[in-house]
Design an enzyme around this catalytic site. Structure first.
Site, PDB file in Angstrom:
ATOM      1  N   ASP A   1       0.896  -1.170   0.118  1.00  0.00           N
ATOM      2  CA  ASP A   1       0.207   0.073   0.097  1.00  0.00           C
ATOM      3  C   ASP A   1       1.029   1.268   0.003  1.00  0.00           C
ATOM      4  O   ASP A   1       1.601   1.532   1.017  1.00  0.00           O
ATOM      5  CB  ASP A   1      -0.724   0.024   1.278  1.00  0.00           C
ATOM      6  CG  ASP A   1      -1.806   1.166   1.423  1.00  0.00           C
ATOM      7  OD1 ASP A   1      -2.958   1.234   0.714  1.00  0.00           O
ATOM      8  OD2 ASP A   1      -1.392   2.304   1.845  1.00  0.00           O
TER       9      ASP A   1
ATOM     10  N   TYR B   1       3.145   9.845  -0.433  1.00  0.00           N
ATOM     11  CA  TYR B   1       4.363   9.217   0.126  1.00  0.00           C
ATOM     12  C   TYR B   1       5.608   9.212  -0.401  1.00  0.00           C
ATOM     13  O   TYR B   1       6.648   9.198   0.118  1.00  0.00           O
ATOM     14  CB  TYR B   1       4.135   7.739   0.524  1.00  0.00           C
ATOM     15  CG  TYR B   1       2.798   7.377   1.132  1.00  0.00           C
ATOM     16  CD1 TYR B   1       1.905   8.173   1.712  1.00  0.00           C
ATOM     17  CD2 TYR B   1       2.187   5.911   1.227  1.00  0.00           C
ATOM     18  CE1 TYR B   1       1.023   7.920   2.277  1.00  0.00           C
ATOM     19  CE2 TYR B   1       1.101   5.591   1.788  1.00  0.00           C
ATOM     20  CZ  TYR B   1       0.407   6.534   2.458  1.00  0.00           C
ATOM     21  OH  TYR B   1      -0.704   5.822   3.011  1.00  0.00           O
TER      22      TYR B   1
ATOM     23  N   LYS C   1      -2.630   5.772  -4.421  1.00  0.00           N
ATOM     24  CA  LYS C   1      -3.732   6.561  -4.071  1.00  0.00           C
ATOM     25  C   LYS C   1      -3.571   8.008  -4.773  1.00  0.00           C
ATOM     26  O   LYS C   1      -2.386   8.584  -4.905  1.00  0.00           O
ATOM     27  CB  LYS C   1      -3.938   7.021  -2.718  1.00  0.00           C
ATOM     28  CG  LYS C   1      -3.687   5.652  -1.984  1.00  0.00           C
ATOM     29  CD  LYS C   1      -4.000   5.896  -0.288  1.00  0.00           C
ATOM     30  CE  LYS C   1      -3.211   4.644   0.488  1.00  0.00           C
ATOM     31  NZ  LYS C   1      -2.039   4.478   0.888  1.00  0.00           N
TER      32      LYS C   1
ATOM     33  N   HIS D   1      -7.464   9.436  -1.907  1.00  0.00           N
ATOM     34  CA  HIS D   1      -6.701   9.306  -0.484  1.00  0.00           C
ATOM     35  C   HIS D   1      -7.589  10.200   0.619  1.00  0.00           C
ATOM     36  O   HIS D   1      -7.537   9.379   1.760  1.00  0.00           O
ATOM     37  CB  HIS D   1      -5.547  10.078  -0.636  1.00  0.00           C
ATOM     38  CG  HIS D   1      -4.539   9.860   0.200  1.00  0.00           C
ATOM     39  ND1 HIS D   1      -3.204   9.379   0.016  1.00  0.00           N
ATOM     40  CD2 HIS D   1      -4.440   9.113   1.674  1.00  0.00           C
ATOM     41  CE1 HIS D   1      -2.525   9.288   1.133  1.00  0.00           C
ATOM     42  NE2 HIS D   1      -3.216   8.974   1.882  1.00  0.00           N
TER      43      HIS D   1
HETATM   44  N1  LIG Z   1      -5.331   6.357   3.609  1.00  0.00           N
HETATM   45  C1  LIG Z   1      -4.672   7.064   4.597  1.00  0.00           C
HETATM   46  O1  LIG Z   1      -5.098   8.192   4.808  1.00  0.00           O
HETATM   47  C2  LIG Z   1      -3.616   6.657   5.498  1.00  0.00           C
HETATM   48  C3  LIG Z   1      -3.226   7.060   6.492  1.00  0.00           C
HETATM   49  C4  LIG Z   1      -2.038   6.414   7.348  1.00  0.00           C
HETATM   50  C5  LIG Z   1      -1.593   5.219   6.852  1.00  0.00           C
HETATM   51  N2  LIG Z   1      -2.338   4.461   5.777  1.00  0.00           N
HETATM   52  C6  LIG Z   1      -1.427   3.432   5.513  1.00  0.00           C
HETATM   53  O2  LIG Z   1      -1.493   2.390   6.476  1.00  0.00           O
HETATM   54  C7  LIG Z   1      -0.361   1.946   6.788  1.00  0.00           C
HETATM   55  C8  LIG Z   1      -0.276   1.619   8.335  1.00  0.00           C
HETATM   56  O3  LIG Z   1      -0.224   2.656   9.002  1.00  0.00           O
HETATM   57  P1  LIG Z   1       0.536   3.404   9.876  1.00  0.00           P
HETATM   58  O4  LIG Z   1       1.947   3.428   9.174  1.00  0.00           O
HETATM   59  O5  LIG Z   1       0.099   4.526  10.332  1.00  0.00           O
HETATM   60  O6  LIG Z   1       0.843   2.452  11.581  1.00  0.00           O
HETATM   61  P2  LIG Z   1       1.081   1.202  11.942  1.00  0.00           P
HETATM   62  O7  LIG Z   1       1.154   0.115  10.913  1.00  0.00           O
HETATM   63  O8  LIG Z   1      -0.395   1.103  12.746  1.00  0.00           O
HETATM   64  O9  LIG Z   1       2.265   1.400  12.797  1.00  0.00           O
HETATM   65  C9  LIG Z   1       3.508   1.403  12.412  1.00  0.00           C
HETATM   66  C10 LIG Z   1       4.370   1.919  13.532  1.00  0.00           C
HETATM   67  O10 LIG Z   1       4.211   0.985  14.569  1.00  0.00           O
HETATM   68  C11 LIG Z   1       5.577   0.222  14.222  1.00  0.00           C
HETATM   69  N3  LIG Z   1       5.706  -1.134  14.477  1.00  0.00           N
HETATM   70  C12 LIG Z   1       5.167  -2.020  13.387  1.00  0.00           C
HETATM   71  N4  LIG Z   1       4.925  -3.118  13.926  1.00  0.00           N
HETATM   72  C13 LIG Z   1       5.373  -3.399  15.148  1.00  0.00           C
HETATM   73  C14 LIG Z   1       5.480  -4.320  16.054  1.00  0.00           C
HETATM   74  N5  LIG Z   1       5.212  -5.563  15.616  1.00  0.00           N
HETATM   75  N6  LIG Z   1       5.641  -3.891  17.228  1.00  0.00           N
HETATM   76  C15 LIG Z   1       6.064  -2.974  17.848  1.00  0.00           C
HETATM   77  N7  LIG Z   1       6.106  -1.685  16.855  1.00  0.00           N
HETATM   78  C16 LIG Z   1       5.785  -1.879  15.494  1.00  0.00           C
HETATM   79  C17 LIG Z   1       6.431   0.955  13.363  1.00  0.00           C
HETATM   80  O11 LIG Z   1       7.825   1.253  13.687  1.00  0.00           O
HETATM   81  P3  LIG Z   1       8.899   0.766  12.717  1.00  0.00           P
HETATM   82  O12 LIG Z   1       8.716   0.899  11.309  1.00  0.00           O
HETATM   83  O13 LIG Z   1      10.072   1.454  13.355  1.00  0.00           O
HETATM   84  O14 LIG Z   1       9.465  -0.891  13.143  1.00  0.00           O
HETATM   85  C18 LIG Z   1       5.772   2.304  13.269  1.00  0.00           C
HETATM   86  O15 LIG Z   1       6.329   3.167  14.086  1.00  0.00           O
HETATM   87  C19 LIG Z   1       0.371   3.089   6.302  1.00  0.00           C
HETATM   88  O16 LIG Z   1       1.941   2.768   6.038  1.00  0.00           O
HETATM   89  C20 LIG Z   1      -0.068   3.640   4.969  1.00  0.00           C
HETATM   90  O17 LIG Z   1       0.380   2.493   3.987  1.00  0.00           O
HETATM   91  C21 LIG Z   1      -3.284   5.071   5.074  1.00  0.00           C
END
Ligand SMILES: NC(=O)c1ccc[n+]([C@@H]2O[C@H](COP(=O)([O-])OP(=O)(O)OC[C@H]3O[C@@H](n4cnc5c(N)ncnc54)[C@H](OP(=O)(O)O)[C@@H]3O)[C@@H](O)[C@H]2O)c1
Length: 274
Positions: free
Chosen positions: A43, A48, A73, A106
């Protein structure tokens, strides 16, 4: 890997890999690790600024294109019919692909009121066979209802913030009624407090798993698609190892009870940045 069948009949991995806030220089090795571990859904998004790096990892992996599920997106400033068509071509160019599997709006940016026209451009891409599925992100019920009323193709999914502290039950109910999947962004609360939650920890200990794995399992058992992000190889692997255990109904209920309406990101009606 579990697959879900979207409302247009195509299959999508229920667990994918998110790359928000991963620099273009870092994303290639992160995606390469994810693909090595077994993720097949990635994704990304124009905003990004890492589509090129994602494309490089895809190319270098040698994995047949049809085995991958790539999402990108259209950003807020590219909304509108003509601009969306152009933005799609530009994303493909950066990714080095001739189609993506899923193209998403988005944010609805209601202040500009262009999401219907934007979606109509995406319908054209879909009807022309240039994208396998189309959908939206951050759509509230009123925005979804408008697409259902004014457009022809039902979005395959709505990607929204969702984790145990912000469960999005109303949107989940509406989407289920209309055959639209919910895809959870920030499924791990963006690395926040939920990863330390004591009730989740007790469940995790009982299964010999981590809080992150239990939370991802909760999403999967709720029929939600999800896309955790990590740049840490051990966590990329940890987050994928969630298909060898199951939460009981009681454990699911305990996690459901943690919802406290704690939205971390912007409210979609207030996110009108371009
Ligand atoms: N459509 C939208 O508006 C929108 C908005 C936000 C996000 N997204 C998408 O959703 C994806 C995921 O959301 P997100 O990146 O906000 O957050 P997330 O996946 O909820 O969390 C990522 C964070 O958690 C840490 N982490 C990951 N796995 C872990 C584990 N097993 N144990 C401890 N910490 C862990 C990562 O650290 P490290 O990387 O340092 O390991 C990072 O800081 C995004 O990357 C993006 O593709 C979309």
């Amino acid at each position: 890997m579990n697959f879900v069948t979207l409302n247009n009949g195509i299959k999508m991995p229920q667990l994918g890999f998110g790359v928000w806030k991963v620099d273009n220089e870092v994303v290639t090795s992160a995606v390469a690790k994810a693909l090595e571990v077994g993720y097949r859904s990635i994704d990304t998004a124009m905003i990004y600024r890492n589509e090129e790096g994602v494309g490089k990892a895809i190319k270098e992996s040698g994995i047949p294109r049809e085995d991958l599920f790539i999402t990108t997106k259209v950003w807020n400033s590219d909304q509108g019919y003509d601009k969306t068509l152009k933005a799609y071509d530009e994303s493909l160019k950066r990714l080095g692909l001739d189609y993506v599997d899923l193209y998403l709006i988005h944010w609805p940016t209601p202040e500009y009121d262009e999401y219907v026209d934007t979606y109509k451009a995406m319908e054209k891409l879909y009807k022309d066979g240039r994208v396998r599925a189309i959908g939206v992100c951050n759509f509230e019920i009123e925005h979804l209802q408008r697409l259902l009323d004014e457009c022809e193709v039902t979005p395959v999914l709505n990607q929204v913030e969702c984790h145990p502290y912000f469960a999005q039950d109303e949107i989940k109910d509406f989407c289920a009624k209309h055959d639209i999947f919910v895809e959870a962004w920030s499924p791990l609360d963006n690395g926040g407090e939920v990863l330390q939650d004591e009730k989740i920890r007790q469940i995790a200990d009982a299964h010999g798993k981590t809080n992150a794995q239990v939370i991802l399992r909760w999403h999967l058992q709720n029929n939600t698609i999800t896309i955790p992000k990590s740049v840490t190889p051990s966590r990329i692997e940890e987050n994928f190892n969630v298909f060898d255990f199951e939460l009981s109904e009681e454990e699911m209920r305990i996690i459901d009870s943690l919802d406290r309406g704690a939205r971390r990101g912007a409210h979609p009606n207030e996110m009108n940045v371009r």
